[in-house]
Design a protein around this motif. Structure first.
Motif, PDB file in Angstrom:
ATOM      1  N   ASN A   1      -9.974  -0.444 -13.277  1.00  0.00           N
ATOM      2  CA  ASN A   1     -10.740   0.526 -12.501  1.00  0.00           C
ATOM      3  C   ASN A   1     -12.099  -0.015 -12.073  1.00  0.00           C
ATOM      4  N   SER A   2     -12.694  -0.881 -12.874  1.00  0.00           N
ATOM      5  CA  SER A   2     -13.961  -1.493 -12.449  1.00  0.00           C
ATOM      6  C   SER A   2     -13.714  -2.450 -11.282  1.00  0.00           C
ATOM      7  N   ILE A   3     -12.560  -3.136 -11.281  1.00  0.00           N
ATOM      8  CA  ILE A   3     -12.225  -4.009 -10.150  1.00  0.00           C
ATOM      9  C   ILE A   3     -11.986  -3.164  -8.901  1.00  0.00           C
ATOM     10  N   ARG A   4     -11.275  -2.055  -9.044  1.00  0.00           N
ATOM     11  CA  ARG A   4     -11.076  -1.156  -7.891  1.00  0.00           C
ATOM     12  C   ARG A   4     -12.420  -0.724  -7.302  1.00  0.00           C
ATOM     13  N   ASN A   5     -13.337  -0.335  -8.178  1.00  0.00           N
ATOM     14  CA  ASN A   5     -14.658   0.099  -7.706  1.00  0.00           C
ATOM     15  C   ASN A   5     -15.407  -1.031  -7.014  1.00  0.00           C
ATOM     16  N   LEU A   6     -15.340  -2.231  -7.574  1.00  0.00           N
ATOM     17  CA  LEU A   6     -16.001  -3.379  -6.988  1.00  0.00           C
ATOM     18  C   LEU A   6     -15.433  -3.661  -5.593  1.00  0.00           C
ATOM     19  N   VAL A   7     -14.096  -3.671  -5.467  1.00  0.00           N
ATOM     20  CA  VAL A   7     -13.438  -3.922  -4.186  1.00  0.00           C
ATOM     21  C   VAL A   7     -13.821  -2.843  -3.182  1.00  0.00           C
ATOM     22  N   LYS A   8     -13.702  -1.599  -3.600  1.00  0.00           N
ATOM     23  CA  LYS A   8     -14.014  -0.474  -2.699  1.00  0.00           C
ATOM     24  C   LYS A   8     -15.466  -0.542  -2.240  1.00  0.00           C
TER      25      LYS A   8
ATOM     26  N   GLY B   1      -8.339  -3.161   9.057  1.00  0.00           N
ATOM     27  CA  GLY B   1      -7.689  -4.459   9.228  1.00  0.00           C
ATOM     28  C   GLY B   1      -7.914  -5.381   8.047  1.00  0.00           C
ATOM     29  N   ARG B   2      -8.705  -4.943   7.095  1.00  0.00           N
ATOM     30  CA  ARG B   2      -8.977  -5.740   5.891  1.00  0.00           C
ATOM     31  C   ARG B   2      -7.876  -5.605   4.841  1.00  0.00           C
ATOM     32  N   VAL B   3      -7.021  -4.588   5.002  1.00  0.00           N
ATOM     33  CA  VAL B   3      -5.956  -4.312   4.031  1.00  0.00           C
ATOM     34  C   VAL B   3      -4.622  -4.645   4.696  1.00  0.00           C
ATOM     35  N   HIS B   4      -3.902  -5.598   4.125  1.00  0.00           N
ATOM     36  CA  HIS B   4      -2.628  -6.047   4.701  1.00  0.00           C
ATOM     37  C   HIS B   4      -1.610  -4.906   4.679  1.00  0.00           C
ATOM     38  N   ASP B   5      -1.009  -4.627   5.857  1.00  0.00           N
ATOM     39  CA  ASP B   5      -0.068  -3.507   5.988  1.00  0.00           C
ATOM     40  C   ASP B   5       1.134  -3.626   5.055  1.00  0.00           C
ATOM     41  N   GLU B   6       1.845  -4.728   5.134  1.00  0.00           N
ATOM     42  CA  GLU B   6       3.113  -4.873   4.391  1.00  0.00           C
ATOM     43  C   GLU B   6       2.911  -5.098   2.899  1.00  0.00           C
ATOM     44  N   ARG B   7       1.917  -5.905   2.552  1.00  0.00           N
ATOM     45  CA  ARG B   7       1.738  -6.265   1.141  1.00  0.00           C
ATOM     46  C   ARG B   7       0.946  -5.246   0.337  1.00  0.00           C
TER      47      ARG B   7
ATOM     48  N   SER C   1       3.704   4.352  -0.288  1.00  0.00           N
ATOM     49  CA  SER C   1       4.999   4.680  -0.895  1.00  0.00           C
ATOM     50  C   SER C   1       4.832   5.246  -2.309  1.00  0.00           C
ATOM     51  N   ARG C   2       3.937   4.665  -3.091  1.00  0.00           N
ATOM     52  CA  ARG C   2       3.692   5.169  -4.458  1.00  0.00           C
ATOM     53  C   ARG C   2       3.131   6.586  -4.422  1.00  0.00           C
ATOM     54  N   ARG C   3       2.219   6.828  -3.497  1.00  0.00           N
ATOM     55  CA  ARG C   3       1.632   8.167  -3.381  1.00  0.00           C
ATOM     56  C   ARG C   3       2.692   9.179  -2.947  1.00  0.00           C
ATOM     57  N   LYS C   4       3.504   8.808  -1.956  1.00  0.00           N
ATOM     58  CA  LYS C   4       4.558   9.694  -1.462  1.00  0.00           C
ATOM     59  C   LYS C   4       5.563   9.995  -2.565  1.00  0.00           C
ATOM     60  N   LYS C   5       5.887   9.010  -3.380  1.00  0.00           N
ATOM     61  CA  LYS C   5       6.831   9.211  -4.489  1.00  0.00           C
ATOM     62  C   LYS C   5       6.298  10.257  -5.463  1.00  0.00           C
ATOM     63  N   GLU C   6       5.007  10.199  -5.761  1.00  0.00           N
ATOM     64  CA  GLU C   6       4.418  11.206  -6.645  1.00  0.00           C
ATOM     65  C   GLU C   6       4.532  12.601  -6.022  1.00  0.00           C
TER      66      GLU C   6
ATOM     67  N   LEU D   1      -6.139   5.734  -1.440  1.00  0.00           N
ATOM     68  CA  LEU D   1      -4.983   4.849  -1.614  1.00  0.00           C
ATOM     69  C   LEU D   1      -5.295   3.620  -2.463  1.00  0.00           C
ATOM     70  N   ILE D   2      -6.552   3.226  -2.559  1.00  0.00           N
ATOM     71  CA  ILE D   2      -6.881   2.094  -3.430  1.00  0.00           C
ATOM     72  C   ILE D   2      -6.517   2.399  -4.885  1.00  0.00           C
ATOM     73  N   ASP D   3      -6.499   3.669  -5.241  1.00  0.00           N
ATOM     74  CA  ASP D   3      -6.143   4.046  -6.611  1.00  0.00           C
ATOM     75  C   ASP D   3      -4.655   3.864  -6.891  1.00  0.00           C
ATOM     76  N   TYR D   4      -3.895   3.494  -5.868  1.00  0.00           N
ATOM     77  CA  TYR D   4      -2.465   3.211  -6.015  1.00  0.00           C
ATOM     78  C   TYR D   4      -2.179   1.714  -6.006  1.00  0.00           C
ATOM     79  N   THR D   5      -3.230   0.894  -5.933  1.00  0.00           N
ATOM     80  CA  THR D   5      -3.031  -0.553  -5.937  1.00  0.00           C
ATOM     81  C   THR D   5      -2.676  -1.050  -7.320  1.00  0.00           C
ATOM     82  N   THR D   6      -1.879  -2.104  -7.334  1.00  0.00           N
ATOM     83  CA  THR D   6      -1.562  -2.791  -8.581  1.00  0.00           C
ATOM     84  C   THR D   6      -2.641  -3.842  -8.834  1.00  0.00           C
TER      85      THR D   6
END
Length: 184
Positions: A62-69, A84-90, A97-102, A114-119
């Motif tokens: 979560n600290s990495i997510r905050n740093l990136v954001k 354009g900084r976030v790759h569409d496919e990867r 998809s993870r958010r929609k599944k929830e 959506l950053i909170d859904y990143t691995t």
């Protein structure tokens, strides 16, 4: 002696006011796990020990997510996810998809962001793929990749509820320290 008196006084405050000041956090874990007496005591003890490592990864990820954001908001503004900084496919599509599944499974979405859904791996890709921004934050792009790969390997057993041995615990401690050393 005054330290023991303080602990004794804090325990009295806990008792008198029915609060848990977490003076002894291991006691709290023991109390929580004791509610599940149907599980073997060895299994409960392993769970208590492993919970420490989960906490490390929870805080780290979560600290990495905050740093990136924060870095991407500074560079691109509040709509950085669509800049354009976030790759569409990867990254984008898997997160969507993870958010929609929830949502489709009637699970409360963990976040609107959506950053909170990143691995962990996707966070690493966001950093290395935007090195023009993160080069000022980290000492080396290769080192970021190497340390995040190591952390991701160490994360697996913890995230999937498997015990780790003492050597892997030491590797985790070193990898986390290495992560913080990479930050300029």
């Amino acid at each position: 002696m005054s330290g023991l008196q303080m602990v004794s006084d804090l325990h009295k405050v806990e008792k008198d006011h029915a609060v848990d000041l977490q003076i002894e956090p291991s006691k709290k874990v023991e109390r929580r796990l004791s509610q599940y007496a149907q599980f073997e005591s060895d299994l409960r003890a392993d769970a208590a020990r492993m919970s420490e490592f989960y906490e490390v990864f929870y805080c780290l990820e979560n600290s990495i997510r905050n740093l990136v954001k924060d870095a991407l908001v500074d560079a691109e503004g509040s709509d950085w996810w669509n800049s354009g900084r976030v790759h569409d496919e990867r990254i984008k599509k898997p997160c969507e998809s993870r958010r929609k599944k929830e949502i489709d499974n009637a699970v409360t979405p963990r976040s609107e962001l959506l950053i909170d859904y990143t691995t962990f791996g996707e966070l690493s890709q966001l950093i290395t793929g935007n090195w023009d921004i993160f080069g000022a934050v980290f000492t080396s792009k290769s080192a970021v990749s190497n340390v995040t790969n190591q952390l991701n390997l160490l994360r697996g057993p913890i995230a999937h509820c498997n015990p780790t041995d003492e050597l892997e615990q030491e590797r985790l401690n070193l990898a986390v320290r290495s992560w913080f050393k990479l930050i300029s």
